[in-house]
Scaffold this motif. Structure first.
Motif: not given
Ligand code: HEM
Length: 224
Positions: A51, A54, A57-62
């Motif tokens: 988790y 993820f 690494g996820n650009p949207v989450v960043r």
């Protein structure tokens, strides 16, 4: 003056900003608690690490993470501006300003709890977030397990969670007041939602801390 700047500089504008940023930060806490519950899965932190990877690494989450950190900053800066305004208004209004007479115990406790939550956040980010996001540590679960084997961290977190709960309780009260929702019609639903946030969420975090302290099942790594 531009209407936007007029709004953010007005006293009511600052209160509305405080309410909305506070409510969004509270929603983050629910997501954060749900993610942290993976630490209890008994799989040596595999699910939690997946988790965390993820999230890292996820650009949207960043991008959402930058939004979250900006919200925290806006909440703090706006809170300081509001406090400064109230203070100047009192000084002008009363001539001689006496802290004891002019501020309620609750508003002083809100400032104190805000400062303590900020202190907690700085320690918390240094302990976990820096390892995850700056040092690029992949096994963040082991760091969490190791930290909550230390009594001093457990006590610090439990005290911090009581303070977070206090801050959320009074924050919710004033947010709903500011937004005009503390009416008879909405009273019970608002009470229910705020208890979920100020009591159940901090209690959930506290449960994780205590559970990890007593079970401590995972490999302990040495962390500075
Ligand atoms: C059981 C208690 C807690 C644990 C084990 C925990 C764990 C973590 C970990 C491992 C991280 C860094 C990795 C990640 O982003 O997932 C993190 C980030 C963070 N935590 Fe916690 N946390 C706890 C409670 C709290 C509380 C009570 C607050 C706020 C009052 C909080 C606020 C934050 C914030 C703002 C971040 C940075 C989030 C981001 O940038 O994505 N945490 N936490």
């Amino acid at each position: 003056m531009n209407p936007f700047f007029r709004f953010i500089n007005s006293s009511v504008g600052k209160k509305i900003i405080m309410s909305f940023t506070g409510l969004f930060l509270s929603i983050f806490l629910v997501e954060h608690l749900a993610g942290n519950l993976l630490l209890l899965k008994g799989d040596n932190g595999e699910a939690f690490n997946a988790y965390a990877m993820f999230m890292g690494g996820n650009p949207v989450v960043r991008i959402m993470e930058i939004g979250l950190l900006s919200l925290i900053l806006v909440h703090i800066v706006n809170g300081i501006r509001l406090w400064w305004n109230n203070r100047s208004a009192r000084e002008k209004g009363y001539g001689s300003y006496k802290l004891q007479e002019n501020t309620t115990l609750q508003s002083r406790m809100m400032k104190l709890s805000a400062a303590l939550v900020l202190f907690f956040l700085i320690v918390h980010m240094r302990t976990f977030w820096v390892h995850a996001r700056i040092f690029g540590e992949h096994d963040i679960a082991s760091i969490v397990y190791a930290k909550f084997q230390q009594g001093i961290y457990v006590i610090f977190y439990l005290i911090a969670l009581v303070v977070v709960g206090y801050h959320l309780r009074h924050g919710f009260q004033s947010a709903f007041q500011t937004l005009g929702l503390r009416t008879k019609k909405y009273y019970s639903i608002i009470e229910f939602v705020s208890v979920l946030f100020w009591l159940a969420v901090p209690a959930g975090f506290a449960f994780i801390v205590v559970y990890l302290y007593f079970t401590g099942s995972s490999p302990v790594v040495s962390v500075q």
